[in-house]
Design a protein around this motif. Structure first.
Motif, mmCIF file in Angstrom:
data_model
loop_
_atom_site.group_PDB
_atom_site.id
_atom_site.type_symbol
_atom_site.label_atom_id
_atom_site.label_comp_id
_atom_site.label_asym_id
_atom_site.label_seq_id
_atom_site.Cartn_x
_atom_site.Cartn_y
_atom_site.Cartn_z
ATOM 1 N N ARG A 1 38.091 44.400 31.882
ATOM 2 C CA ARG A 1 38.273 43.784 33.203
ATOM 3 C C ARG A 1 38.889 42.388 33.081
ATOM 4 O O ARG A 1 39.687 41.991 33.911
ATOM 5 N N THR A 2 38.513 41.661 32.056
ATOM 6 C CA THR A 2 39.086 40.332 31.820
ATOM 7 C C THR A 2 40.583 40.447 31.537
ATOM 8 O O THR A 2 41.384 39.665 32.051
ATOM 9 N N LYS A 3 40.971 41.434 30.726
ATOM 10 C CA LYS A 3 42.401 41.651 30.434
ATOM 11 C C LYS A 3 43.158 42.032 31.702
ATOM 12 O O LYS A 3 44.272 41.556 31.948
ATOM 13 N N LYS A 4 42.553 42.902 32.511
ATOM 14 C CA LYS A 4 43.200 43.291 33.770
ATOM 15 C C LYS A 4 43.366 42.078 34.696
ATOM 16 O O LYS A 4 44.406 41.901 35.323
ATOM 17 N N ALA A 5 42.313 41.259 34.756
ATOM 18 C CA ALA A 5 42.371 40.061 35.603
ATOM 19 C C ALA A 5 43.448 39.096 35.105
ATOM 20 O O ALA A 5 44.216 38.531 35.894
ATOM 21 N N ALA A 6 43.541 38.927 33.781
ATOM 22 C CA ALA A 6 44.554 38.043 33.205
ATOM 23 C C ALA A 6 45.960 38.581 33.496
ATOM 24 O O ALA A 6 46.880 37.824 33.833
#
Length: 119
Positions: A13-18
């Protein structure tokens, strides 16, 4: 769900948000460029409109002064045009309105060449 699964899900989710943030920043930059271009064009159009308005006022004033000058000439409307001038004006008006194109006379090219001067 284990702690490892939760951490992996959080990482995903952090990668998607970034990635989404990067995409939005790029889109914002593109929109800012377009906005700046539109702003520049708007300024140019405002300047053009102002120049046009000023020019239009000057033309109106010039026409008004010319009309006043012509109105100050006594008897100008009473002057009759000479017949030749009236015919010339009529012919010019006819030519301007397209009467010259409606002429059905054929032009004799040989007679034009005979009448021309030799070089």
């Amino acid at each position: 769900m284990s702690v490892v699964d939760t951490v992996q899900l959080l990482e995903l989710r952090t990668k998607k948000a970034a990635g989404l943030i990067a995409m939005l920043r790029k889109e914002k930059a593109e929109l800012q460029e377009k906005f700046d271009l539109v702003n520049t064009h708007n300024a140019e159009l405002e300047e053009y409109a102002e120049t046009f308005s000023t020019s239009n006022k000057l033309i109106e004033e010039s026409i008004s002064k010319a009309m006043e000058n012509l109105s100050s000439i006594d008897g100008l409307d009473d002057v009759l045009l000479m017949d030749d001038t009236a015919l010339e004006l009529e012919a010019a008006e006819g030519f301007t309105s397209g009467d010259a194109l409606a002429m059905e006379e054929d032009i004799d090219l040989d007679s034009l060449l005979d009448d021309s001067h030799t070089l």
